[in-house]
Design a protein around this motif. Sequence first.
Motif, PDB file in Angstrom:
ATOM      1  N   TYR A   1       0.838  -1.200   0.000  1.00 31.81           N
ATOM      2  CA  TYR A   1       0.000   0.000   0.000  1.00 31.81           C
ATOM      3  C   TYR A   1       0.875   1.254   0.000  1.00 31.81           C
ATOM      4  O   TYR A   1       0.616   2.215  -0.721  1.00 31.81           O
ATOM      5  N   TRP A   2       1.930   1.230   0.822  1.00 33.83           N
ATOM      6  CA  TRP A   2       2.843   2.362   0.900  1.00 33.83           C
ATOM      7  C   TRP A   2       3.548   2.585  -0.436  1.00 33.83           C
ATOM      8  O   TRP A   2       3.689   3.721  -0.894  1.00 33.83           O
ATOM      9  N   LYS A   6       2.419   1.803  -3.373  1.00 33.82           N
ATOM     10  CA  LYS A   6       1.416   2.332  -4.302  1.00 33.82           C
ATOM     11  C   LYS A   6       1.233   3.830  -4.082  1.00 33.82           C
ATOM     12  O   LYS A   6       1.175   4.605  -5.049  1.00 33.82           O
ATOM     13  N   GLN A   7       1.154   4.244  -2.832  1.00 36.47           N
ATOM     14  CA  GLN A   7       1.003   5.661  -2.531  1.00 36.47           C
ATOM     15  C   GLN A   7       2.238   6.455  -2.959  1.00 36.47           C
ATOM     16  O   GLN A   7       2.121   7.582  -3.449  1.00 36.47           O
ATOM     17  N   TYR A  31       2.344   9.578  -5.614  1.00 37.41           N
ATOM     18  CA  TYR A  31       2.979  10.842  -5.260  1.00 37.41           C
ATOM     19  C   TYR A  31       4.077  11.192  -6.253  1.00 37.41           C
ATOM     20  O   TYR A  31       4.215  12.342  -6.668  1.00 37.41           O
TER      21      TYR A  31
END
Length: 68
Positions: free
Chosen positions: A49-50, A52-53, A57
């Motif tokens: 998830y991190w 992907k974020q 960004y």
Amino acid sequence: MSDFFYGIQDLFENVLFIPLDGLRSIHSWWLSNIINCIFITIGFIAFFYWMKQMKIYSEQEKDTYQSA
């Protein structure tokens, strides 16, 4: 002041570690290590998830610099 730290010790040893004490008495390897599998799974999900974020960004940063 030492009573405060003894209180924290008592909380962890006699309350919060009760589930882990129960796992210690189990003689099945799979059942006793299921908590490790759960934590590893949660860690992998959080990591992806991190990532992907971070990709989202990074793409927004590239758009910002290219349009200026």
